[in-house]
Design an enzyme around this catalytic site. Structure first.
Site, PDB file in Angstrom:
ATOM      1  N   GLU A  83      -5.939  -8.104  -1.257  1.00 20.85           N
ATOM      2  CA  GLU A  83      -6.387  -8.182   0.129  1.00 20.85           C
ATOM      3  C   GLU A  83      -7.897  -7.997   0.176  1.00 20.85           C
ATOM      4  O   GLU A  83      -8.385  -6.879   0.061  1.00 20.85           O
ATOM      5  CB  GLU A  83      -5.708  -7.121   1.006  1.00 20.85           C
ATOM      6  CG  GLU A  83      -4.240  -7.373   1.289  1.00 20.85           C
ATOM      7  CD  GLU A  83      -3.686  -6.398   2.326  1.00 20.85           C
ATOM      8  OE1 GLU A  83      -4.492  -5.696   2.989  1.00 20.85           O
ATOM      9  OE2 GLU A  83      -2.453  -6.340   2.476  1.00 20.85           O
ATOM     10  N   GLU A 124       0.826  -1.220   0.000  1.00 23.61           N
ATOM     11  CA  GLU A 124       0.000   0.000   0.000  1.00 23.61           C
ATOM     12  C   GLU A 124       0.858   1.268   0.000  1.00 23.61           C
ATOM     13  O   GLU A 124       0.567   2.215   0.737  1.00 23.61           O
ATOM     14  CB  GLU A 124      -0.964  -0.013   1.198  1.00 23.61           C
ATOM     15  CG  GLU A 124      -1.982  -1.141   1.128  1.00 23.61           C
ATOM     16  CD  GLU A 124      -3.046  -1.048   2.202  1.00 23.61           C
ATOM     17  OE1 GLU A 124      -4.237  -1.146   1.870  1.00 23.61           O
ATOM     18  OE2 GLU A 124      -2.689  -0.872   3.385  1.00 23.61           O
TER      19      GLU A 124
END
Length: 633
Positions: A273, A199
């Protein structure tokens, strides 16, 4: 002679029968292995228009996340077999730099951190692997998995091309990457993809950073598909040319999908995810994600032809001091359990999510799945009666040599642990005062401090309480501050500022305190082991705090999993046979700590609790978890 001849004849038949059976078992084992991995290795996981291919054949990735460092090594294969039985074909795991390299030049890839064995076990079970090598992995770990010794450099810029950071990354990759290169798909191993960072698009302070990591991996021999993973807002800035961008989410938002298609056209879509639950903070409720709602999103993802990875499939436990913290609005430390409300519980039990997912995934496995492995029994044991007591100050001779300093020094910059500083635990700061008055922390306590005058408790500092009254007195007295690192923030833009201990001046009547004696109390296993030489005393009716309490747990027969429960205790850390189970705290939500059977011995087990303020003198062992009152996400 006849008798001997008959017996010899029988013996030859038994030997022949034994060899035949053994040969058949070996044949089935290796033929099964070959069949499981019988696939062309010339072409790895590839992006082909709207679908993946693996070995040149169409491939739908059904993944699940499992962190080897959050699961006892003895249970790795059990958890993998349960993944396989659910229809998972790909295991995703992250590499925690801080655990593998606790100090500069000091590397640990053994025991519960034996990554190569973990990857070989994935091969045995028949799972492909996506390896998330970091160096930052997030994952609700202390400092997102970055080692705290990086913060000894006052100019450090984490997750950037700052020279001090890239030099450390290169040194770590020099050790890590050669271990995994031979285990890549095209070399016959299970690794089909490698994720770069985590991220980064939400952080994105250095446009050269992700390209640096890409080159660092490829130059060391990583040749499989590279991935990046971001939520919607980070998709564009978190990626890099030559790496597939993937999406993180909880709910399927079609705007997210359209945006990813715009940023990265003509590519298969992978939800890297898909959050199956959530983590918990101390003082909160236990977060749950209703099973039907969770599986409904997974069903929609698969119907759209996308691939999916469940984060987490099995969460495990934040053993020791590895849990991170949040800094959104205010600081919030995370609990010891990493159950995550995942399809497999913290103790490896099946949940309603597991059964619903198994039904869903069976449709993508031709309806054929392995049998579900049997569950392990959970045990309740007789309470451990704590019979000995060790006052904190009586344990100080067993810490490292105290350090004297004119001004306070934060944990990371203490001259301990081969000049790598202190990573976790508590630090005791002591100085002399000759007056009472008002003590002000100036918000320089990270994260929580018990304050004492001549070893008598006078109050607590934390992020909300920043001022205390010190009783009057003109004679010299010792002021002590026992400061706890409750966990470094694991996500966001404050990573560079996660130094712990006392990070600035503490004022008494607006005058900075000076001349400190500082004790590093990181409570490592070697420290706990050394306490057998300490001056333990029989437990008094009114013991002094903080203190260590010693007791024994008796296990009759083969040890099974159990759960420690501490009603009547306040806050502290618990150890069984020297193994740090993690923190407990009566603010909840977590009310019981998981104890895996492999941590226990048949017979006598040593139990030590470090308690800050209050104790019930016995510790209970029950056969069920207690993660506290729940709230739906």
């Amino acid at each position: 002679m006849v008798v001997l001849s008959v017996r010899s004849s029988h013996r030859r038949r038994y030997v022949a029968l034994f060899l035949s059976i053994t040969g058949f078992i070996i044949y089935r084992h290796f033929s099964g292995q070959t069949g499981r991995m019988r696939i062309s290795r010339s072409e790895g996981l590839s992006v082909n228009s709207s679908q993946f291919t693996l070995g040149g054949e169409p491939f739908r990735l059904l993944g699940g996340s499992l962190h080897y460092f959050r699961v006892p090594k003895a249970y790795w294969k059990d958890r993998m077999m349960k993944m396989k039985a659910c229809g998972i074909n790909t295991l995703t795991t992250s590499v925690p730099w801080n655990l593998h390299q606790p100090g500069r030049g000091e590397f640990q890839f053994y025991g519960g951190l034996d990554l190569e064995t973990f990857l070989h076990q994935a091969v045995d079970v028949g799972l492909w692997v996506i390896l998330r090598v970091g160096p930052y992995i997030g994952s609700e770990l202390d400092l997102g998995g970055l080692p705290s010794w990086l913060l000894r450099d006052r100019k450090m810029k984490l997750r950037s091309t700052y020279p001090g950071f890239t030099e450390a990354v290169n040194a770590f990759f020099d050790k890590l990457i050669p271990k995994v290169v031979p285990l890549q798909f095209k070399k016959g191993g299970p690794i089909i993809a490698v994720q770069v960072e985590s991220e980064y698009g939400s952080f994105a302070v250095d446009s050269d950073y992700i390209p640096f990591l890409k080159e660092a991996l490829q130059s060391r021999g990583i040749s499989e598909l590279l991935l990046t993973a971001d939520s919607h807002e980070g998709l564009k800035s978190g990626g890099v040319s030559g790496a597939l961008r993937t999406l993180n989410l909880r709910k399927l938002n079609y705007d997210d999908i359209k945006y990813l298609e715009a940023v990265q056209p003509n590519s298969p879509m992978l939800v890297m995810e898909y959050w199956t639950g959530w983590f918990d903070g101390w003082g909160d409720l236990h977060h749950t994600f209703p099973a039907e709602d969770m599986v409904a999103v997974a069903r929609k993802v698969l119907r759209r032809g996308m691939s999916i990875n469940l984060y987490m499939f099995h969460g495990g436990t934040n053993f020791g001091f590895m849990s991170g913290a949040l800094a959104n609005r205010s600081y919030k430390a995370l609990v010891t359990s990493y159950d995550y409300d995942a399809p497999l519980s913290e103790a490896g039990d099946y949940t309603p999510k597991y059964h619903l997912l198994r039904d869903l995934f069976s449709r993508y496995n031709n309806g054929q799945l392995p049998d579900m492995p049997a569950l392990r029994w959970k045990e309740s044991y007789e309470a451990a009666i704590m019979y000995q007591h060790l006052f904190l100050w009586d344990a100080l001779p067993f810490t490292q040599e105290p350090f004297k300093s004119r001004t306070p020094v934060n944990m990371e910059n203490l001259p301990v642990n081969n000049n790598n500083g202190q990573a976790y635990g508590y630090t005791l700061y002591e100085t002399t005062i000759t007056t009472g008055g008002f003590l002000k922390s100036g918000n320089n306590i990270r994260d929580r401090a018990l304050v004492f005058v001549d070893r008598s408790f006078i109050g607590l500092f934390n992020y909300k309480t920043v001022e205390l009254a010190v009783p009057d007195g003109k004679e010299e007295r010792t002021l002590s501050l026992l400061v706890e690192n409750c966990g470094r923030v694991h996500y966001g833009r404050t990573l560079d500022h996660q130094r712990k201990g006392i990070v600035g001046d503490i004022l008494l009547n607006n005058v900075p305190l000076r001349d400190f004696t500082i004790y590093s109390l990181d409570i490592t296993q070697s420290f706990i082991d050394s306490l057998y030489r300490a001056p333990w005393k029989s437990l008094p009716n009114k013991p002094s705090f903080p203190a260590f309490f010693l007791g024994r747990l008796f296990v009759d027969g083969y040890p099974g999993d159990t759960f420690v429960k501490l009603p009547g205790w306040s806050k502290g850390v618990i150890f069984i046979n020297g193994q740090n189970l993690g923190r407990y705290w009566d603010v909840g939500p977590q009310q019981a700590l998981y104890v895996p059977g492999p941590f226990l011995n048949s017979g006598i087990n040593q139990v030590i609790a470090f308690e800050e303020a209050e104790a019930d003198f016995k510790i209970q062992f029950e056969d069920a978890p207690d993660l506290g009152m729940t709230v739906d996400i």
